[in-house]
Design a protein around this motif. Structure first.
Motif, PDB file in Angstrom:
ATOM      1  N   THR A 331       1.342  -1.066  -0.349  1.00 43.67           N
ATOM      2  CA  THR A 331       0.021  -0.414   0.275  1.00 43.67           C
ATOM      3  C   THR A 331       0.809   1.287   0.156  1.00 43.67           C
ATOM      4  O   THR A 331       1.685   1.193   0.463  1.00 43.67           O
ATOM      5  CB  THR A 331      -1.100  -0.031   1.250  1.00 43.67           C
ATOM      6  OG1 THR A 331      -1.888  -0.738   1.051  1.00 43.67           O
ATOM      7  CG2 THR A 331      -1.806   1.136   1.076  1.00 43.67           C
ATOM      8  N   ALA A 332       0.657   2.441  -1.125  1.00 43.13           N
ATOM      9  CA  ALA A 332       0.802   3.278  -0.877  1.00 43.13           C
ATOM     10  C   ALA A 332       0.364   4.236  -0.938  1.00 43.13           C
ATOM     11  O   ALA A 332      -1.243   3.938  -1.204  1.00 43.13           O
ATOM     12  CB  ALA A 332       1.877   3.902  -1.877  1.00 43.13           C
ATOM     13  N   VAL A 333       0.622   5.894   0.295  1.00 40.65           N
ATOM     14  CA  VAL A 333      -0.311   6.863   0.188  1.00 40.65           C
ATOM     15  C   VAL A 333      -0.326   8.183  -0.153  1.00 40.65           C
ATOM     16  O   VAL A 333       1.184   8.725   0.138  1.00 40.65           O
ATOM     17  CB  VAL A 333      -0.931   7.028   1.739  1.00 40.65           C
ATOM     18  CG1 VAL A 333      -1.600   8.039   2.123  1.00 40.65           C
ATOM     19  CG2 VAL A 333      -1.029   5.541   2.439  1.00 40.65           C
ATOM     20  N   ILE A 334      -0.609   8.861  -1.192  1.00 35.34           N
ATOM     21  CA  ILE A 334      -0.022   9.904  -1.766  1.00 35.34           C
ATOM     22  C   ILE A 334      -0.829  10.816  -0.947  1.00 35.34           C
ATOM     23  O   ILE A 334      -2.107  11.241  -1.404  1.00 35.34           O
ATOM     24  CB  ILE A 334      -0.625  10.479  -2.933  1.00 35.34           C
ATOM     25  CG1 ILE A 334       0.037   8.839  -4.388  1.00 35.34           C
ATOM     26  CG2 ILE A 334       0.372  11.317  -3.686  1.00 35.34           C
ATOM     27  CD1 ILE A 334      -0.111   8.881  -5.374  1.00 35.34           C
ATOM     28  N   ARG A 424     -10.887  10.873   3.354  1.00 35.49           N
ATOM     29  CA  ARG A 424     -10.068  11.692   4.568  1.00 35.49           C
ATOM     30  C   ARG A 424      -9.875  11.151   6.201  1.00 35.49           C
ATOM     31  O   ARG A 424      -8.800  11.717   6.924  1.00 35.49           O
ATOM     32  CB  ARG A 424     -12.153  11.876   5.032  1.00 35.49           C
ATOM     33  CG  ARG A 424     -12.626  13.401   6.392  1.00 35.49           C
ATOM     34  CD  ARG A 424     -13.577  13.281   6.258  1.00 35.49           C
ATOM     35  NE  ARG A 424     -14.135  14.422   7.176  1.00 35.49           N
ATOM     36  CZ  ARG A 424     -14.083  15.174   6.683  1.00 35.49           C
ATOM     37  NH1 ARG A 424     -13.910  15.557   5.362  1.00 35.49           N
ATOM     38  NH2 ARG A 424     -13.923  16.297   7.115  1.00 35.49           N
ATOM     39  N   ASP A 425     -10.298  10.040   5.591  1.00 36.08           N
ATOM     40  CA  ASP A 425      -8.894   8.790   6.980  1.00 36.08           C
ATOM     41  C   ASP A 425      -9.108   7.583   6.823  1.00 36.08           C
ATOM     42  O   ASP A 425      -9.615   7.288   6.322  1.00 36.08           O
ATOM     43  CB  ASP A 425      -9.835   9.584   8.434  1.00 36.08           C
ATOM     44  CG  ASP A 425     -11.283   9.111   8.263  1.00 36.08           C
ATOM     45  OD1 ASP A 425     -11.710   7.752   7.679  1.00 36.08           O
ATOM     46  OD2 ASP A 425     -11.891   9.443   8.681  1.00 36.08           O
ATOM     47  N   ALA A 426      -7.797   6.904   7.727  1.00 30.13           N
ATOM     48  CA  ALA A 426      -7.278   5.940   7.528  1.00 30.13           C
ATOM     49  C   ALA A 426      -9.009   4.409   7.895  1.00 30.13           C
ATOM     50  O   ALA A 426      -9.389   3.688   7.496  1.00 30.13           O
ATOM     51  CB  ALA A 426      -6.411   5.066   8.442  1.00 30.13           C
ATOM     52  N   LEU A 452      -2.524   4.086   8.402  1.00 32.90           N
ATOM     53  CA  LEU A 452      -2.177   3.025   7.864  1.00 32.90           C
ATOM     54  C   LEU A 452      -0.080   2.985   7.517  1.00 32.90           C
ATOM     55  O   LEU A 452      -0.747   2.109   7.176  1.00 32.90           O
ATOM     56  CB  LEU A 452      -3.281   3.872   6.014  1.00 32.90           C
ATOM     57  CG  LEU A 452      -4.099   3.940   6.003  1.00 32.90           C
ATOM     58  CD1 LEU A 452      -4.675   4.218   4.663  1.00 32.90           C
ATOM     59  CD2 LEU A 452      -5.081   2.403   6.012  1.00 32.90           C
ATOM     60  N   VAL A 453      -0.609   4.011   7.945  1.00 33.11           N
ATOM     61  CA  VAL A 453       1.586   3.603   8.445  1.00 33.11           C
ATOM     62  C   VAL A 453       2.071   3.562   8.974  1.00 33.11           C
ATOM     63  O   VAL A 453       2.828   2.583   9.197  1.00 33.11           O
ATOM     64  CB  VAL A 453       2.070   5.424   8.014  1.00 33.11           C
ATOM     65  CG1 VAL A 453       3.715   4.944   7.717  1.00 33.11           C
ATOM     66  CG2 VAL A 453       1.874   5.966   6.212  1.00 33.11           C
TER      67      VAL A 453
END
Length: 633
Positions: A331-334, A424-426, A452-453
């Protein structure tokens, strides 16, 4: 050795039944048979057999069951369970699994050169069924597999009915059609087949009465009218349309009516040597490509961004992060300020890497910071994914947890990309995460999705503004290289006034493109002369009005962080330190630090060095705008 899934789990050696143990052990074997000749990871096996009701030391239990099953299958050289890199595999001849025989026969029937041959093959395929598939095996994953197999069986029955009706075999299939509509009263294709069979058997009144019953059932259950095909058939029956008469001659009709077609032997080289996935249905259930009709392969990505420029470093970072270990979900979060092009970056990377995800792509806009719509509830987002994966409405549970469990079952083992935009949020994202290896997840958000991180191991990528060269390239892509090259000073001024923010540059470029005769220098003068710098980025569309785009980020703040943000607009300059925040708010340093941390998480300020913060110029102008309207109290 033969394996049967189309009924109770059945294992036979030379026709004699083999006892493969108690219910949980049988479930382990069935989970391997469904994906025969493919490696199933330990995590997938645990998810399929136990779901969330996992006992302590569940892996030890699984290994014990696998050991016992190896001993039970040792009676035959035709099948064996082996340890493979990443999991376990049941090796077996495809023709030894009834689901395979069913799928292969149905596929051959659909490709048959004559209706008589097709009807025989469909009959032989359907004869493989001994009852409800995977009977007495419980769990969400088995329920979903059972539903997929049932849909495949129904598809084969419907195709066989069409063949029979083409051949004049209406009397032959009429009893089965009547039973079918009792089981599936809302299936309009089945209703059409029964009406046509009744009409051809001289029972016009019953055909019309069945139309009335179907129309009433659709209205009561779905609030819908019959579809166009069913309505047309109804009108043709009312008009006694002569083209409804069967085309087949008496020989074919008699042959079908007596069920006297010659069957085709199963033992043939193409079936016996076919790999497991040949002619098969991808159900999305742990790569269970063994069913009879094609399930949807979702291709939900929006189109690639047309004016994308630069971001080479970020694209490379995403590529490395989403390659990840083979035995886990990656998983990656931009994340970043509104308007930096997070969605564009996600779509660009996704389209550049489509070949890595042959089982499809899922996409959802969670509307976490949409200026005109409420955030999408996780329950609805998961429901949309289930529909894209082929789940029928009747099989979708109500609760978000149950839906998420079914979604994980449907996507398990598939190589898919899941793009979750504008979160908006995890908590909004977690139900959309796959539970087993093989998939990649790409999330975009204006906030730091720390949950998430920290807990999920997601890779965070903070997206900033463009470099000066990239900003110029964006304008050149939108306006043409000649126009940009002709006024380098004006272009430099526009880039500076936009703060190199991609959204602001795109808004200015759209105005310039609509006024091709205007020198860029004149457009450049407008922001400087405007009463508020944001006035140059206003418009009627909430998606391209900078105030409207920034507003949801501000509204999501707590009272202290919101007040601090407005106070920043009253300060000259865009930088500050933690002590400045405490002085502005007139609160103790720890309370000021919490407000600053919230602004950092929302990407409304940036901590560019420890204890030193900065605000983008257009955000500073927006803060001043809010302070003028709302005050700073």
């Amino acid at each position: 050795m033969e394996f049967g899934l189309l009924g109770d789990l059945d294992v036979r050696v030379n026709g004699r039944s083999v006892d493969v143990g108690h219910a949980r052990q049988r479930a382990v074997l069935a989970a391997l048979v469904v994906d025969a000749n493919r490696t199933v990871s330990v995590d997938q096996l645990v998810e399929r057999v136990w779901g969330r009701a996992r006992p302590q030391r569940v892996r030890e239990s699984l290994y014990s069951y696998l050991s016992r099953l190896r001993g039970r299958l040792a009676a035959s050289p035709d099948a064996a369970i082996s340890r493979q890199p990443g999991g376990y595999q049941l090796a077996v001849r495809p023709a030894a699994v009834d689901v395979h025989r069913f799928g292969a026969l149905a596929a051959r029937a659909r490709a048959a050169g004559t209706d008589a041959h097709a009807f025989a093959l469909f009959d032989e395929a359907l004869a493989e069924w001994r009852g409800e598939a995977l009977a007495h095996l419980d769990g969400l994953w088995f329920d979903a597999v059972r539903n997929g197999l049932g849909q495949s069986r129904l598809a084969a029955e419907l195709d066989r009915n069409d063949v029979a009706l083409r051949c004049g075999g209406h009397a032959r299939v009429l009893p089965e059609l009547a039973a079918g509509v009792r089981a599936h009263p809302l299936d309009e294709r089945l209703a059409c087949q029964l009406m046509l069979a009744l009409y051809r058997c001289g029972r016009q009144g019953e055909a019309l009465e069945h139309y009335r019953r179907t129309r009433r059932a659709l209205a009561e259950a779905l609030g819908a009218d019959p579809g166009p095909e069913l309505r047309r058939l109804h009108q043709r029956i009312l008009a006694a349309d002569p083209t409804l008469a069967p085309d087949a001659g008496p020989t074919a009709t008699a042959s079908l009516a007596k069920g006297a077609l010659t069957t085709v032997p199963l033992a043939n080289a193409s079936l016996a040597t076919a790999p497991l996935a040949t002619g098969a249905l991808t159900t999305g259930l742990g790569r269970a490509d063994v069913f009879a009709a094609a399930a949807p392969v979702p291709r939900q990505l929006p189109g690639p961004p047309a004016a994308f420029v630069g971001r080479d470093r970020e694209l490379a970072a995403l590529g490395a992060a989403l390659r990840g270990p083979a035995d886990s979900v990656v998983t990656a979060v931009i994340q970043g300020l509104a308007g930096t092009g997070k969605t564009w970056l996600a779509l660009r990377w996704s389209h550049d890497n489509l070949e890595r995800f042959p089982d499809g792509q899922l996409h959802v806009d969670l509307r976490g910071f949409d200026p005109s719509r409420e955030p999408l509830p996780p329950r609805e987002a998961v429901g949309a994914f289930l529909a894209a994966l082929g789940a029928t409405p009747g099989s979708v549970p109500e609760g978000v947890d149950a839906r998420a469990a079914l979604y994980r079952s449907l996507i398990a083992g598939r190589r898919m990309l899941v793009v979750v935009d504008n979160a908006r949020d995890a908590e909004q994202v977690r139900p959309l995460l796959p539970g087993a290896a093989g998939c990649a997840v790409l999330v975009t958000s204006r906030t730091q999705l720390t949950g998430l991180v920290a807990a999920g191991g997601a890779y965070p990528l903070t997206l900033g503004v463009l470099s000066t060269d990239e900003a110029r390239d964006l304008l050149a892509r939108r306006l043409g290289g000649d126009r940009v090259a002709a006024e380098p000073e004006a272009v430099g001024e526009l880039v500076a006034r936009c703060g190199r923010l991609p959204l602001a540059l795109s808004i200015v470029a759209a105005r310039a493109a609509a006024l091709p005769g205007f020198p860029l220098g004149e457009l450049c003068a407008e922001p400087a002369g405007a009463g508020n710098p944001l006035d140059a980025f206003a418009g009627g569309d909430p998606g391209t009005d900078l105030r409207a785009v920034l507003s949801p980020s501000y509204r999501a703040l707590g009272a202290g962080a919101g007040r601090l943000f407005r106070l920043l607009g009253r300060r000259p300059g865009t930088g500050l330190v933690a002590a400045d925040a405490a002085e502005l708010l007139d609160v103790p340093p720890d309370e000021a630090h919490r407000a600053l941390a919230e602004l950092v998480r929302a990407h409304l300020v940036t901590e560019h060095r420890p204890g030193r913060y900065a605000c983008h110029p257009l955000l500073h102008a927006y803060a001043a705008d809010l302070a003028a309207i709302m005050g700073t109290g």
